[in-house]
Design a protein around this motif. Structure first.
Motif, PDB file in Angstrom:
ATOM      1  N   ASP A  70       0.886  -1.151   0.000  1.00 28.53           N
ATOM      2  CA  ASP A  70       0.000   0.000   0.000  1.00 28.53           C
ATOM      3  C   ASP A  70       0.924   1.200   0.000  1.00 28.53           C
ATOM      4  OD1 ASP A  70      -2.698   0.944  -0.109  1.00 28.53           O
ATOM      5  OD2 ASP A  70      -2.395   1.794   1.887  1.00 28.53           O
ATOM      6  N   SER A  71       0.658   2.111  -0.880  1.00 27.19           N
ATOM      7  CA  SER A  71       1.573   3.235  -1.029  1.00 27.19           C
ATOM      8  C   SER A  71       0.800   4.501  -1.331  1.00 27.19           C
ATOM      9  CB  SER A  71       2.592   2.952  -2.142  1.00 27.19           C
ATOM     10  OG  SER A  71       1.943   2.537  -3.319  1.00 27.19           O
ATOM     11  N   GLY A  72       1.470   5.626  -1.148  1.00 32.96           N
ATOM     12  CA  GLY A  72       0.820   6.898  -1.416  1.00 32.96           C
ATOM     13  C   GLY A  72       1.802   8.040  -1.294  1.00 32.96           C
ATOM     14  N   LEU A  73       1.287   9.232  -1.528  1.00 29.58           N
ATOM     15  CA  LEU A  73       2.078  10.458  -1.449  1.00 29.58           C
ATOM     16  C   LEU A  73       1.588  11.270  -0.257  1.00 29.58           C
ATOM     17  CD1 LEU A  73       4.212  12.305  -2.922  1.00 29.58           C
ATOM     18  CD2 LEU A  73       2.244  13.440  -3.986  1.00 29.58           C
ATOM     19  N   CYS A  74       2.520  11.681   0.592  1.00 27.48           N
ATOM     20  CA  CYS A  74       2.192  12.486   1.767  1.00 27.48           C
ATOM     21  C   CYS A  74       2.847  13.860   1.624  1.00 27.48           C
ATOM     22  CB  CYS A  74       2.687  11.798   3.033  1.00 27.48           C
ATOM     23  SG  CYS A  74       1.993  10.147   3.300  1.00 27.48           S
ATOM     24  N   VAL A  75       2.044  14.901   1.652  1.00 22.72           N
ATOM     25  CA  VAL A  75       2.529  16.274   1.456  1.00 22.72           C
ATOM     26  C   VAL A  75       2.457  17.021   2.787  1.00 22.72           C
ATOM     27  CG1 VAL A  75       2.216  18.416   0.160  1.00 22.72           C
ATOM     28  CG2 VAL A  75       1.701  16.221  -0.929  1.00 22.72           C
ATOM     29  N   ALA A  76       3.595  17.528   3.242  1.00 25.23           N
ATOM     30  CA  ALA A  76       3.663  18.167   4.559  1.00 25.23           C
ATOM     31  C   ALA A  76       2.687  19.339   4.676  1.00 25.23           C
ATOM     32  CB  ALA A  76       5.096  18.630   4.836  1.00 25.23           C
ATOM     33  N   ASP A 108      -1.721  25.519  -4.958  1.00 20.52           N
ATOM     34  CA  ASP A 108      -1.624  26.725  -5.783  1.00 20.52           C
ATOM     35  C   ASP A 108      -1.092  27.893  -4.952  1.00 20.52           C
ATOM     36  OD1 ASP A 108      -1.931  28.298  -8.099  1.00 20.52           O
ATOM     37  OD2 ASP A 108      -3.871  29.039  -7.390  1.00 20.52           O
ATOM     38  N   GLY A 109      -0.014  28.509  -5.410  1.00 17.87           N
ATOM     39  CA  GLY A 109       0.563  29.662  -4.718  1.00 17.87           C
ATOM     40  C   GLY A 109       1.524  29.305  -3.594  1.00 17.87           C
ATOM     41  N   VAL A 110       1.664  28.014  -3.289  1.00 22.69           N
ATOM     42  CA  VAL A 110       2.585  27.590  -2.230  1.00 22.69           C
ATOM     43  C   VAL A 110       3.999  27.541  -2.803  1.00 22.69           C
ATOM     44  CG1 VAL A 110       3.190  25.733  -0.622  1.00 22.69           C
ATOM     45  CG2 VAL A 110       0.781  26.262  -1.075  1.00 22.69           C
ATOM     46  N   PRO A 111       4.966  28.227  -2.186  1.00 18.21           N
ATOM     47  CA  PRO A 111       6.327  28.274  -2.749  1.00 18.21           C
ATOM     48  C   PRO A 111       7.031  26.918  -2.678  1.00 18.21           C
ATOM     49  CG  PRO A 111       6.261  29.390  -0.615  1.00 18.21           C
ATOM     50  CD  PRO A 111       4.848  29.046  -0.967  1.00 18.21           C
ATOM     51  N   ASP A 116       7.382  20.215   0.364  1.00 19.56           N
ATOM     52  CA  ASP A 116       8.014  18.934   0.687  1.00 19.56           C
ATOM     53  C   ASP A 116       6.982  17.815   0.727  1.00 19.56           C
ATOM     54  OD1 ASP A 116      10.477  20.077   0.860  1.00 19.56           O
ATOM     55  OD2 ASP A 116      10.649  19.987   3.036  1.00 19.56           O
ATOM     56  N   ALA A 117       7.406  16.654   0.254  1.00 16.66           N
ATOM     57  CA  ALA A 117       6.513  15.506   0.208  1.00 16.66           C
ATOM     58  C   ALA A 117       7.354  14.235   0.209  1.00 16.66           C
ATOM     59  CB  ALA A 117       5.651  15.555  -1.056  1.00 16.66           C
ATOM     60  N   ASP A 147       5.263  22.461  -9.635  1.00 13.98           N
ATOM     61  CA  ASP A 147       4.056  23.262  -9.890  1.00 13.98           C
ATOM     62  C   ASP A 147       3.393  22.924 -11.222  1.00 13.98           C
ATOM     63  OD1 ASP A 147       5.872  24.417 -11.587  1.00 13.98           O
ATOM     64  OD2 ASP A 147       5.972  26.339 -10.529  1.00 13.98           O
ATOM     65  N   SER A 148       3.986  21.971 -11.964  1.00 12.83           N
ATOM     66  CA  SER A 148       3.341  21.472 -13.187  1.00 12.83           C
ATOM     67  C   SER A 148       3.944  20.102 -13.502  1.00 12.83           C
ATOM     68  CB  SER A 148       3.543  22.434 -14.367  1.00 12.83           C
ATOM     69  OG  SER A 148       4.916  22.583 -14.647  1.00 12.83           O
ATOM     70  N   PRO A 149       3.184  19.245 -14.194  1.00 12.24           N
ATOM     71  CA  PRO A 149       3.683  17.897 -14.474  1.00 12.24           C
ATOM     72  C   PRO A 149       4.843  17.895 -15.460  1.00 12.24           C
ATOM     73  CG  PRO A 149       1.375  18.167 -15.185  1.00 12.24           C
ATOM     74  CD  PRO A 149       1.844  19.481 -14.692  1.00 12.24           C
TER      75      PRO A 149
END
Length: 200
Positions: A70-76, A108-111, A116-117, A147-149
């Protein structure tokens, strides 16, 4: 001697990665879908719980040892989201384009310094459905959300993930390099080490 195991996943991207990662490792991997086994319900409260649920379901239905992740992405900045709900972050299960679009809107707008993730992979290997001592391994791959793929390889959130120490997104890395660095590759290396200890 080759050991036949069932891989408890129907995700084609994961199946391709596990096929490459397990090649030459003494396993003959069969997928649960090839045996007509449906996905388990993922109602655990952690990645390890979900991996255990999936592995026990596949082992019980197939009678074979089972490997599940089981896996995923965690964004602080998002307090760990999308986390456990990474595959269904935007609602539908496995809609990567919608999930990526929602993640970009949320940031959006986060520098860059606050984006971090990490990817996390919890990996479970069961000898049988009632195995009381499963082998459990975990890998984490740290980076930040772009900020973009970028890039057309990989799957899921790979086009938006820039690993620490890399100038290319996870979707721009060659598969062999990605498999060496990734959360899934790290977890599988740990699992191989635990198997070697068990059989020493």
């Amino acid at each position: 001697m080759t050991q036949r195991i069932v891989l408890a996943s129907s995700n084609r991207g994961k199946l391709a990665e596990f096929g490459a990662l397990l090649a030459g490792g003494g396993f003959e991997v069969v997928t649960q879908s090839s045996l007509g086994i449906a996905d388990a319900e993922e109602n655990g409260l952690s990645f390890v719980e979900n991996a255990l649920l999936k592995a026990r379901h596949a082992a019980r239905a197939s009678g074979l040892p089972a490997l599940a992740d089981d896996s995923g992405l965690c964004v602080a900045h998002l307090h760990g989201a999308p986390g456990l709900y990474s595959a269904r972050y935007a609602g539908g299960h496995g809609d990567s384009a919608a999930n990526n679009a929602k993640l970009l809107r949320a940031l959006d707008g986060v520098p860059p310094a606050q984006r971090d993730a990490f990817f996390i992979c919890a990996l479970v290997l069961l000898h049988d459905a009632n195995d009381p001592a499963p082998l459990i391994a975990e890998g984490r791959w740290h980076g930040r959300v772009l900020d973009s793929p970028r890039g057309a390889q990989g799957f899921g959130y790979d086009p938006l993930f820039l690993p620490h120490g890399q100038s290319r997104s996870a979707a721009e890395l060659e598969p062999t390099l990605k498999n060496r660095l990734s959360h899934r590759g790290q977890a599988l290396a740990q699992l191989h080490a635990r198997l070697a200890e068990r059989h020493a």
